[in-house]
Design an enzyme around this catalytic site. Structure first.
Site, PDB file in Angstrom:
ATOM      1  N   SER A  29      46.175 -83.422  45.684  1.00 35.48           N
ATOM      2  CA  SER A  29      45.656 -82.289  44.911  1.00 35.48           C
ATOM      3  C   SER A  29      44.150 -82.132  45.048  1.00 35.48           C
ATOM      4  O   SER A  29      43.529 -81.400  44.281  1.00 35.48           O
ATOM      5  CB  SER A  29      46.002 -82.478  43.422  1.00 35.48           C
ATOM      6  N   ASN A  85      50.285 -89.238  42.455  1.00 38.19           N
ATOM      7  CA  ASN A  85      50.196 -89.647  43.860  1.00 38.19           C
ATOM      8  C   ASN A  85      48.851 -90.301  44.168  1.00 38.19           C
ATOM      9  O   ASN A  85      48.769 -91.194  44.998  1.00 38.19           O
ATOM     10  CB  ASN A  85      50.480 -88.462  44.796  1.00 38.19           C
ATOM     11  N   GLU A  89      56.686 -83.250  36.274  1.00 38.04           N
ATOM     12  CA  GLU A  89      57.771 -83.084  37.241  1.00 38.04           C
ATOM     13  C   GLU A  89      59.067 -83.694  36.729  1.00 38.04           C
ATOM     14  O   GLU A  89      60.148 -83.111  36.880  1.00 38.04           O
ATOM     15  CB  GLU A  89      57.386 -83.714  38.578  1.00 38.04           C
ATOM     16  N   SER A 121      46.816 -87.813  38.149  1.00 37.23           N
ATOM     17  CA  SER A 121      47.519 -87.520  39.397  1.00 37.23           C
ATOM     18  C   SER A 121      48.335 -88.732  39.818  1.00 37.23           C
ATOM     19  O   SER A 121      47.789 -89.762  40.225  1.00 37.23           O
ATOM     20  CB  SER A 121      46.515 -87.154  40.499  1.00 37.23           C
TER      21      SER A 121
END
Length: 338
Positions: free
Chosen positions: A276, A233, A135, A231
Site C-alpha cells: 500500500s 502485509n 478483509e 498494514s
C-alpha cells in the site's frame, strides 16, 4: 537473482518488487477519478488502503473517510475500500440512499466468491486470518453461518466442524505465506480430508514481496520496511526479514522515523515497502540512508509483475445523479430510510 557481490563500504539492498500492488493502485486511482468526475466530497468506508500517507493525501483532495456507512449523509457517494465489505454493508448503503463504488481488490473478491460457493455446498469454511482485519470481516460476512476464523496454528486445537469430510480452508490475502502453510498443515493433521481452495488465496504481490525480503534477509543486518502499522502485509515483511536472517527489522511510515542507533555496526541495509506504499516514501528513505553513507544501492529482484486491474465499473455512470434520485425516490428526508 544471481549471487550478489559485496561492495566496499556501506550499501543498500533494495527489494523488487515493492510498494503498490495492482489492487492498491486500482483503489487509489478510483478515489482520484471519482473526485475528478463527481467533485468532493467522496466518502470512503474505512481507509481505502492501509497507509497513512495515502489517506492523508486523498483527504486533502476531498475524500472523507468514515468507519460506518451510517455516517454518510443520504444522497452522497460512498466507496468501499480495497479490503472488501460484507453483503450487509451493501444493504446499509441502499437503505441509506447512497450511490456506491466498489473498489474491492479483485483477488479479495475471488475469496468472497469461494466462500459463497463452499457455503452453498454446505462446507465448514476455516478462514485463516487475523481477527478484526477488514478483509476478514468482509469475507466472514459472505457466509457467517459457515465460516470460523483460525488466527494462526495455535487456534487449530479449538476448531470444531460438523463433518470432517466437508471442510475447506480459505485465507486472508495479505498473510505470511510460511505462517499460513504452517496453519494449513496443522489443520490437515486434524482434518485429513481438508479441501484446499482451487487457487492460492494469498495474493501474488504479498508472495513476491516476501520472496524478495527472504533473498535479502541473509545479507542485510538491518531491514527497513516502509509501511503503516495497520498494514497486515507490511507487518508480515518485518517478520519474514527476521526469519530470513536479518539481525534487526523495523516498520516505518516515513524516513524521519528511522532511529540512527539502528545503523550501529550495520554495513548492509535492506529496504522494501508494503503493497500500500507509494514509491515517494521509499525514495525518501533511500535519501536518508545516502546522507549517512549508504549510497551504494543494489537491486534484489524476486519477480516481475505485469498484472493490472480495470477500474470499478461504477465510474462509468453519473453517480451524483443516481444518488440524488435515490433520495427523491425514497422520501427525500435527511435521514436514511429503514
Amino acid at each position: 537473482m544471481g549471487r550478489m557481490t559485496a561492495s566496499s563500504g556501506r550499501r543498500v539492498l533494495l527489494a523488487a518488487p515493492r510498494g503498490y500492488c495492482a489492487g492498491v493502485d486500482r483503489a487509489v486511482i478510483a478515489v482520484e477519478k471519482a473526485l475528478e468526475q463527481y467533485g468532493a466530497p467522496i466518502y470512503v468506508r474505512h481507509e481505502i488502503v492501509h497507509n497513512k500517507y495515502v489517506v492523508q493525501t486523498l483527504e486533502k483532495k476531498g475524500a472523507i473517510f468514515v468507519e460506518r456507512t451510517e455516517e454518510v449523509p443520504p444522497g452522497n457517494i460512498v466507496m468501499f475500500s480495497a479490503h472488501g465489505v460484507a453483503p450487509v454493508v451493501h444493504d446499509e448503503a441502499r437503505r441509506g440512499r447512497l450511490a456506491t463504488i466498489d473498489a474491492t481488490c479483485p483477488l479479495v473478491t475471488k475469496v468472497h466468491k469461494e466462500a459463497v460457493r463452499y457455503a452453498a455446498e454446505d462446507y465448514d469454511i476455516l478462514l485463516i486470518g487475523h481477527e478484526g482485519h477488514e478483509e476478514v470481516i468482509g469475507t466472514s460476512g459472505e457466509a457467517p453461518d459457515h465460516i470460523q476464523l483460525v488466527d494462526g496454528p495455535e487456534d487449530v486445537e479449538k476448531v470444531e466442524v460438523r463433518d470432517p469430510s466437508k471442510v475447506v480452508w480459505l485465507s486472508q490475502t495479505t498473510l505470511s505465506v510460511d505462517e499460513t502453510m504452517e496453519t494449513v498443515d496443522a489443520l490437515k493433521t486434524k482434518f485429513p480430508g481438508l479441501v484446499s481452495p482451487p487457487s492460492d488465496d494469498i495474493c501474488y504481490a504479498t508472495q513476491n514481496r516476501q520472496l524478495a525480503v527472504k533473498q535479502m534477509g541473509a545479507e542485510a543486518e538491518l531491514v527497513i520496511v516502509v509501511g503503516s502499522r495497520n498494514s497486515s502485509n507490511s507487518k508480515r515483511l518485518v517478520e519474514v526479514a527476521k526469519l530470513a536472517g536479518a539481525r534487526d527489522a523495523h516498520l516505518v511510515d516515513f524516513a524521519d522515523e528511522i532511529d540512527e542507533s539502528w545503523l550501529e555496526g550495520v554495513t548492509t541495509v535492506g529496504v522494501t515497502s508494503g503493497a500500500s506504499v507509494p514509491e515517494v516514501l521509499v525514495e525518501q528513505v533511500l535519501e536518508w540512508l545516502a546522507e549517512r553513507g549508504y549510497g551504494d544501492v543494489e537491486l534484489v529482484r524476486a519477480a516481475e509483475e505485469t498484472i493490472t486491474f480495470s477500474l470499478p465499473k461504477e465510474l462509468r455512470r453519473d453517480l451524483r445523479e443516481e444518488a440524488a434520485a435515490l433520495v427523491t425516490e425514497r422520501g427525500g428526508s435527511g435521514t436514511p430510510a429503514a
